[in-house]
Design a protein around this motif. Sequence first.
Motif: not given
Length: 288
Positions: A21-39, A69-77
């Motif tokens: 999830v963290l890796w995907a969030a960072r990649r989406a942020h760098r690429a300017g793409l939306p992120l969807v987290v699935l379960h 919630g874990r992404l808050e403060g770690a990746v601006p997305i």
Amino acid sequence: MTSQKPIAVGTNDSAQSQAAVLWAARRAHRAGLPLVVLHVVDDRWVAEPYPWFGTLQQAGEELLKTAVGRLEGAVPITPATELLTGSVGGSLAKYSKKTSMMVIGSGSGHFGGSLADRALQVATAAKVPVAVVGTQDLEGRSGVVVGVDGSPESTQAVAFAAAEADREGDELTVVYAVSVPDPIVDAGLTPATLADLIVDEDRVVLSEAVAGLKEDYPDLTVHQRLETDRGPVDALVGTAAGARLLVVGSRGRGAFKRLLLGSTAHGVLKHLPCPTIITRTQAAKNAI
């Protein structure tokens, strides 16, 4: 960027999926793409109207909230979330049609072999590049490694890896592992001569794999590595031990056409050295 389809990442709250999830969030942020987290709630063994099925869904929603919630403060997305039902591998692979990349954790040994049950299923059936992320410490790592064998799939993998390396300012290492004949092989030539001829031919394959990269990416440093002492899986895993990313085609030159995932890709995922992306020929125009 030709596609605004989101990057999607599956999570089950394991350490591997948290890293994914963290890796995907960072990649989406760098690429300017939306992120969807699935379960995925695996409901194949649940028959309605068992009242605790709703409890499983509620637990899944809470898990998604925790993951985001874990992404808050770690990746601006600000990611979207979606709860799926069905088999985990099948549901994520089906959802991949809506995405530009699917990301999944490498799995663990709990509950029966996980990598084969999860990452391999998704990598086999997905319609887009699939990134498999483990729990390796990525601090200080650099470089992109890609495997080639002369197949169309590996040609696309090189194109994907070169774009990735150039975009991130990394060096690119292109690896081709070949088998040199055993001395007992008799082809009318001395073993040494035969081996030299094969290596020379394979150097041509390796050179062709990187042909044109200098023109497309003039600032990209490209290393060519011909491996004659190790098989493809060992060569790629060893070379990528300190890399930021490994890229492998979904199916190599020797794979049966009925197999959607080649033995090299399968072997690499079973011995994951770093975040690894499995590319696909049908996804060539959607590389991100």
